[in-house]
Enzyme design. Structure first.
Site: not given
Length: 189
Positions: A68-70
């Site tokens: 995941a990346d935000t």
């Protein structure tokens, strides 16, 4: 077996919150936006690279890896994690009184395939004066956080309005993640 390709304590907590059993894998993926890459493409690429790096480190043929990346985005600029207090203050001043986007993408990869989902949230920050910014930075919370704030902590006081996914802004869109895991038999209904 499900693996989480992230050292983020927030991502671990969000998966635990919904009852997911997993192991953590430490991956090191460079996070640099390529020339002409849109913010959404960048976030998706980084999340996918994390998941693929985690899968490459597994010998288990049944391994499934979540990456995941935000990122916080304002005026097409990706606001990463602040390098120091001055950088955090500059980011918060730019976000002050404005609406920005938070893009949170998750990839699930296994030897059988790759699947992805994205959460897009809009956050309006309150008008922040220098004293408010300094007091917030003094908490130490902005460090290690995209955009220099943590909506799940003291930073909640800075957010005037959220349109979207709270967990996505924290760092892992729970609805989208659960949907992916459910679709591939990694969690029940």
């Amino acid at each position: 077996m499900l693996y989480l390709a992230s050292q983020s304590p927030r991502r671990r907590q969000l998966l635990e919150q919904i009852g997911v059993t997993f192991k953590v894998i430490d991956v090191n993926v460079p996070e640099h936006r390529a020339h002409a890459e849109s913010p959404r493409e960048y976030v998706s690429r980084v999340a996918r690279e994390k998941a693929l790096a985690g899968l490459a480190a597994q010998s288990d043929p049944k391994a499934a890896v979540l990456g995941a990346d935000t990122e916080v985005v304002l005026d097409d600029e990706v606001f990463g994690k602040p390098s120091d207090a001055a950088d955090a203050a500059a980011m918060l001043r730019r976000l002050s009184g404005r609406v920005h986007e938070v893009i949170s993408t998750v990839w699930l990869v296994s030897r059988k395939g790759e699947w992805t989902d994205t959460s897009l949230s809009r956050v309006r920050m309150a008008d922040l004066d220098d004293a408010t910014i300094a007091a917030y930075i003094a908490t130490g919370e902005p460090f290690g956080k995209a955009g220099s704030y943590a909506i799940q902590g003291h930073g909640a006081r800075l957010v005037a309005h959220l349109d979207g996914s709270h967990s996505g802004v924290v760092g892992l869109p729970v609805f989208e993640t659960a949907r992916l895991l459910r679709a591939h038999g990694l969690i029940g209904a």
